[in-house]
Design a protein around this motif. Structure first.
Motif, PDB file in Angstrom:
ATOM      1  N   PHE A 150      -0.889 -68.796  52.390  1.00  0.00           N
ATOM      2  CA  PHE A 150      -1.770 -69.761  51.720  1.00  0.00           C
ATOM      3  C   PHE A 150      -1.032 -70.974  51.163  1.00  0.00           C
ATOM      4  CE2 PHE A 150      -4.672 -66.112  51.670  1.00  0.00           C
ATOM      5  CZ  PHE A 150      -5.742 -66.735  52.318  1.00  0.00           C
ATOM      6  N   VAL A 151       0.212 -70.790  50.728  1.00  0.00           N
ATOM      7  CA  VAL A 151       0.850 -71.917  50.031  1.00  0.00           C
ATOM      8  C   VAL A 151       1.976 -72.611  50.800  1.00  0.00           C
ATOM      9  CG1 VAL A 151       0.318 -70.868  47.784  1.00  0.00           C
ATOM     10  CG2 VAL A 151       2.603 -70.615  48.722  1.00  0.00           C
ATOM     11  N   SER A 152       2.556 -71.958  51.822  1.00  0.00           N
ATOM     12  CA  SER A 152       3.809 -72.508  52.356  1.00  0.00           C
ATOM     13  C   SER A 152       3.661 -73.424  53.571  1.00  0.00           C
ATOM     14  CB  SER A 152       4.786 -71.379  52.702  1.00  0.00           C
ATOM     15  OG  SER A 152       5.060 -70.629  51.550  1.00  0.00           O
ATOM     16  N   GLY A 153       2.607 -73.245  54.363  1.00  0.00           N
ATOM     17  CA  GLY A 153       2.344 -74.162  55.477  1.00  0.00           C
ATOM     18  C   GLY A 153       3.370 -74.120  56.597  1.00  0.00           C
ATOM     19  N   TRP A 154       3.977 -72.928  56.861  1.00  0.00           N
ATOM     20  CA  TRP A 154       5.025 -72.881  57.891  1.00  0.00           C
ATOM     21  C   TRP A 154       4.496 -73.038  59.302  1.00  0.00           C
ATOM     22  CZ3 TRP A 154      10.014 -73.725  57.992  1.00  0.00           C
ATOM     23  CH2 TRP A 154      10.680 -73.745  56.765  1.00  0.00           C
ATOM     24  N   ARG A 155       3.238 -72.670  59.543  1.00  0.00           N
ATOM     25  CA  ARG A 155       2.721 -72.849  60.911  1.00  0.00           C
ATOM     26  C   ARG A 155       2.750 -74.353  61.278  1.00  0.00           C
ATOM     27  NH1 ARG A 155       2.315 -71.045  66.033  1.00  0.00           N
ATOM     28  NH2 ARG A 155       0.847 -72.397  67.064  1.00  0.00           N
ATOM     29  N   GLN A 156       2.300 -75.198  60.357  1.00  0.00           N
ATOM     30  CA  GLN A 156       2.298 -76.648  60.625  1.00  0.00           C
ATOM     31  C   GLN A 156       3.733 -77.167  60.784  1.00  0.00           C
ATOM     32  OE1 GLN A 156       0.394 -74.970  58.447  1.00  0.00           O
ATOM     33  NE2 GLN A 156      -1.117 -76.298  57.476  1.00  0.00           N
TER      34      GLN A 156
END
Ligand code: SAM
Length: 225
Positions: free
Chosen positions: A24-30
């Protein structure tokens, strides 16, 4: 959870809850799609290093995404904390991942530098705010020596509203793990974008995607477009 005498059951649950929080908070996929995927080689085995991998959920995701995209890739997660290392090894084994392709090592970044190791891409998540000024400078310097092409340190961006939202969202987890208490401490310790820009070395750039994230990004000079 950093204390050596912390409750082992709460610690185990904290590692188990990290994937949820990180999703929810880290955005590693993007970050993977925008920065890491274009930096991985197609004509040989690519390598990724995750510094301070903790329970290893982001390390595992990077391995899965790169493999699903058809890369021949080897991913290494390092953490000097024995408990984090043990959890990461167990989780990868449970997921049936080949330990020669996704390897967890109990080590600090400086040890890999001493051995002259290099990786195409070096990343970390939520490590920077953990470090004092000397360790922080050390990790940035280590990263430049370890990364062949690209390095990305991702961390929380400090904002008052992050404390409110994270505090409310994690209320149900309050007594079951260290996630809420340590998460609030981490937000308080984290950098604003300006603060991080002042501590990175000259070749690094700080980006602030979304409201609560800082990315410190470094491209090896020869790898610049
Ligand atoms: C808050 S945890 C983050 C864990 C994981 N990356 C995540 O996002 O869930 C920070 C970790 O960094 C590790 N660490 C600190 N300095 C390090 C260094 N120089 N090399 C490798 N790991 C380090 C600590 O042991 C700790 O487990």
């Amino acid at each position: 959870m950093d204390r050596p005498d912390c409750d082992p059951l709460l610690l185990e649950r904290t590692y188990a809850q990290f994937p949820l929080v990180n999703r929810f908070v880290s955005g590693w996929r993007q970050v993977y799609v925008a920065l890491i995927r274009p930096a991985l080689p197609r004509n040989r085995t690519g390598t990724i290093l995750d510094i301070g991998c903790g329970g290893g959920d982001i390390t595992r995701n990077l391995f899965r995404w790169a493999t699903a995209d058809g890369f021949d890739v080897r991913v290494v997660g390092i953490d000097p904390d024995a408990r984090a290392h043990d959890y990461a090894v167990r989780s990868a084994a449970k997921a049936g991942i080949d330990p020669t392709l996704l390897e967890f090592r109990r080590a600090a970044s400086s040890e890999l530098v001493s051995r002259g190791e290099r990786f195409d891409v070096v990343v970390s998540n939520h490590v920077l705010h953990h470090l004092g000024p000397v360790e922080l400078a050390g990790v940035f310097a280590d990263t430049e020596r370890l990364a062949r092409t690209l390095a990305i340190h991702s961390d929380i961006r400090r904002r008052r509203s992050a404390l409110v939202f994270f505090g409310l969202a994690t209320l149900p987890l309050d007594r079951s793990s260290y996630i809420r208490r340590d998460g609030l401490t981490s937000i308080r310790r984290s950098f604003t974008a300006d603060e991080l820009s002042r501590v990175v070395r000259p070749e690094w750039h700080v980006y602030s995607p979304g409201l609560y994230r800082n990315l410190a990004v470094w491209h090896a000079p020869a790898a610049l477009p």
